[in-house]
Each structure stands twice: as structure tokens, then as C-alpha cells.
Design a protein around this motif. Structure first.
Motif: not given
Length: 152
Positions: A9, A12, A16, A59, A63-64, A124, A128, A133, A136, A141
Motif C-alpha cells: 500500500l 503504491q 501513485f 498507474n 503503480t498497480f 487513488f 485501487r 480490484r 487484490v 496484492d
């Protein structure tokens, strides 16, 4: 030797922030350029549209780390997030004009910076927990890990 715990987290959020800072600078530059020919709201929307496409892809990759999956779907979701973000930043410009009849350009830019900062936090969270999702839920993640099935 003990390794420090993973902090996806935090990682990220930092990434971000880097992407966001670059995109805000791009947005302000585009707005300033477009503002020489357009009124504030169209200039803001055009700058946001370009920056949203760049930001969402950056991103997605940086980021992800969502290299797989539909880039088109991700961009479509990013454009939906843009609608809310645009309302926030445009609302700031409208509010500014309600308070100051003819605000100087630097005051318009300040209003965009402040509203962009607020919108960035929301962006963000939405990216996220909605747009990315699936990472996750797939357990890729560990910041918000997927729930284990009871049978395991």
C-alpha cells in the motif's frame, strides 16, 4: 537477518504520487497553453482528458503493475473516474469565479492545484478498490489480501 515487512500500500501510494505529480504538472502546462485560446472550463476539461489517459496507463503499468488485462476497460473506468474528478476541479473554477469576478491566471492555477490534490486522494482509492480490484481479489496484492476460502 530479518527482512522488513512488505508494504505494497505504501509502495503504491508513493508510485501513485510520482505519477500524479508528473500528471499535475502536465495538466497545468496544458491548461495554461489551452487557456490562451479557450475559456477556463473547456481548457480544464481538455487538459484533464489528456492527463487522465496518460495517468491511467502510467498507474496501470507502474503503480498497480497490471500488465495483463484489458487496457481499454481500464481506460473506460478511468474516464468514469475523470467525470467525478472533472466535476471537482471545474467546481473549484466556478466557485472561484463566483468569489472573484475576473481571477488572475495564477489564482485559477492555485484553485486547480488544491482541487486536484483533494481529487487525487479520491482517485487513488477508486483506482485501487475498483479499477484494479481484480489484482487484490487474485491475491496479487498483499495490502488488502483476498479472503481465504473457508475450505482451505
Amino acid at each position: 537477518m530479518n527482512r522488513p515487512p512488505e508494504r505494497p500500500l505504501l509502495r503504491q501510494a508513493v508510485r501513485f504520487g510520482v505519477v500524479g505529480a508528473a500528471c499535475v504538472l502536465l495538466q497545468l502546462a496544458l491548461y495554461t497553453l489551452l487557456r490562451t485560446r479557450l475559456p477556463p472550463l473547456p481548457a480544464n476539461f481538455a487538459a484533464l482528458l489528456v492527463c487522465t489517459l496518460v495517468n491511467t496507463e502510467a498507474n496501470r503499468r507502474f503503480t498497480f503493475a497490471a500488465h495483463r488485462g484489458s487496457a481499454a476497460r481500464t481506460q473506460a473506468q478511468g474516464l468514469l473516474v475523470l467525470a467525478a474528478y472533472s466535476l471537482l476541479t471545474s467546481g473549484a473554477l466556478v466557485l472561484l469565479r463566483a468569489v472573484v469576478a475576473t481571477p488572475p491566471r495564477r489564482l485559477e492555477l492555485a484553485a486547480l492545484v488544491v482541487s486536484s490534490a483533494v481529487g487525487t486522494v479520491g482517485r487513488f482509492v477508486v483506482l485501487r478498490l475498483w479499477v484494479f480490484r481484480h489484482r487484490v481479489l487474485a491475491g496479487q496484492d498483499t495490502a488488502f489480501p483476498a479472503k481465504k476460502e473457508a475450505s482451505q
